[in-house]
Design a protein around this motif. Sequence first.
Motif, short mmCIF file in Angstrom:
data_model
loop_
_atom_site.label_atom_id
_atom_site.label_comp_id
_atom_site.label_asym_id
_atom_site.label_seq_id
_atom_site.Cartn_x
_atom_site.Cartn_y
_atom_site.Cartn_z
N SER A 3 0.82 -1.20 0.00
CA SER A 3 0.00 0.00 0.00
C SER A 3 0.86 1.25 0.00
O SER A 3 1.99 1.25 0.46
CB SER A 3 -0.91 0.01 1.21
OG SER A 3 -0.14 0.04 2.39
N THR A 9 -6.33 9.67 -0.70
CA THR A 9 -6.72 8.35 -1.17
C THR A 9 -5.67 7.33 -0.77
O THR A 9 -4.48 7.57 -0.90
CB THR A 9 -6.85 8.38 -2.71
OG1 THR A 9 -7.85 9.34 -3.05
CG2 THR A 9 -7.24 7.02 -3.25
N ARG A 10 -6.15 6.20 -0.30
CA ARG A 10 -5.24 5.12 0.07
C ARG A 10 -5.42 4.01 -0.96
O ARG A 10 -6.54 3.70 -1.35
CB ARG A 10 -5.60 4.61 1.46
CG ARG A 10 -4.62 3.64 2.04
CD ARG A 10 -4.88 3.45 3.54
NE ARG A 10 -3.90 2.52 4.08
CZ ARG A 10 -4.05 1.21 4.05
NH1 ARG A 10 -5.11 0.67 3.50
NH2 ARG A 10 -3.12 0.41 4.54
N ILE A 11 -4.31 3.45 -1.41
CA ILE A 11 -4.40 2.44 -2.44
C ILE A 11 -3.64 1.18 -2.03
O ILE A 11 -2.58 1.27 -1.42
CB ILE A 11 -3.87 2.98 -3.79
CG1 ILE A 11 -4.08 1.97 -4.92
CG2 ILE A 11 -2.40 3.35 -3.69
CD1 ILE A 11 -3.83 2.56 -6.29
N ILE A 22 -9.03 0.84 -3.36
CA ILE A 22 -8.84 2.24 -3.02
C ILE A 22 -9.82 2.60 -1.91
O ILE A 22 -10.97 2.19 -1.93
CB ILE A 22 -9.10 3.12 -4.27
CG1 ILE A 22 -7.85 3.12 -5.15
CG2 ILE A 22 -9.49 4.53 -3.89
CD1 ILE A 22 -7.94 4.05 -6.33
N GLU B 84 1.54 4.91 -7.60
CA GLU B 84 1.35 6.30 -7.15
C GLU B 84 0.59 7.10 -8.21
O GLU B 84 -0.25 7.93 -7.88
CB GLU B 84 2.70 6.94 -6.85
CG GLU B 84 2.65 8.42 -6.50
CD GLU B 84 1.80 8.74 -5.27
OE1 GLU B 84 1.49 9.92 -5.07
OE2 GLU B 84 1.41 7.80 -4.53
N ARG B 87 -2.94 6.20 -7.89
CA ARG B 87 -3.49 6.81 -6.69
C ARG B 87 -3.78 8.29 -6.90
O ARG B 87 -4.82 8.79 -6.50
CB ARG B 87 -2.51 6.64 -5.52
CG ARG B 87 -3.12 6.92 -4.16
CD ARG B 87 -2.07 7.13 -3.09
NE ARG B 87 -1.32 8.35 -3.32
CZ ARG B 87 -1.79 9.57 -3.04
NH1 ARG B 87 -2.99 9.72 -2.52
NH2 ARG B 87 -1.05 10.65 -3.28
N GLU B 91 -7.25 10.25 -6.58
CA GLU B 91 -7.40 11.36 -5.65
C GLU B 91 -7.91 12.61 -6.37
O GLU B 91 -8.75 13.34 -5.84
CB GLU B 91 -6.06 11.65 -4.96
CG GLU B 91 -6.04 12.89 -4.09
CD GLU B 91 -7.01 12.84 -2.91
OE1 GLU B 91 -7.31 13.90 -2.36
OE2 GLU B 91 -7.49 11.73 -2.55
#
Lengths: 161, 169
Positions: A3, A9-11, A22, B84, B87, B91
């Motif tokens: 992770s 946002t956390r993935i 997510i 990333e 992500r 976001e």
Amino acid sequence: MTSTTSRETRIVADPDLPIVRITREFDAPPEKVFRAHTDPDLVAQWMGPNGMENRIDEWDCRTGGSWRYVAMRDGEEYGFRGCFHEVRPDELIVQTFTFEGMPDGVALEKLVLEDLGNGRTRLTATSLVDSFEGRDGFLAGGMDVGVNEGYAKLDELLARG
Amino acid sequence: MADQLSRVFSALADPTRRDIVARLSIGDATVGELAAPFDVTVQAVSKHLKVLEDAGLVTRSRDAQRRPVHLEAEVFDLMTKWLERYRRRAEARYRRLDDVLAAMPDEPQPDEPQPDEPQPDEPQPDEPQPDEPQPDEPQPDEPQPDEPQPDEPQPDAPPVPKTQEGTPS
């Protein structure tokens, strides 16, 4: 599980399955977050590729319904479509996702809304692709520039922090 | 670059190879040292190493007698960046959703289609509340990669080795 975390946002990517999860929290109750996913007028305001204009052709977010939208930039159009497999108000949306540039590829997406109280909601979006190979297609799919150029830009971006 | 990434992902689709990479992230090791913790032969480990080598994930020094295996951190970073990027895209979208939620009335508008009713043929115009700010796109504070490519929502994600813990800050 691997992770990257932040206050945003956390993935999480599963090492054994082509899954990505997510997690994101919102300052709104589940009813509102759900409506922002089901009302096409609201969906058009936020969903879809960044920096591109969206045209929603169909958004019937009910069990058994289907969806399609087109992202546009510089005269190029990129279509995305899928079906709503199970929709439970304020709680759950299970849907499929296909990039029309790769019509054989499909992802199964599960969106779960959790009521955190105090008018807050946690959204957990889990996506399962049909193959590890399909993931690489998505990586390159729909790009109108060379992937290397994209990565060069990415490197610059990451270098800037 | 994309081909290399594909090879990296394929190479890491195997649990034994991921364990080998995890071990190498601590430090260089010989084939024998790598084989020791596993219930596999040195020959089997060598085969796995060949796949990792072809993906550019590991190298083996030619000069040293023990020929220790070395993890190429740079290639490893590719995956971190991929994750990333995914992500950041998510976001950016969710920040737009934040704005939509902030501007939404507390109750559905009478003309708003309910999930359990047939949808109208044409989208109904939004009726913002007069005293509520409307979402203003694009958001100046959005950390949007300035990539000249459509940023399609990608539902898929690479398998990533268990040892990789995000981007070091």
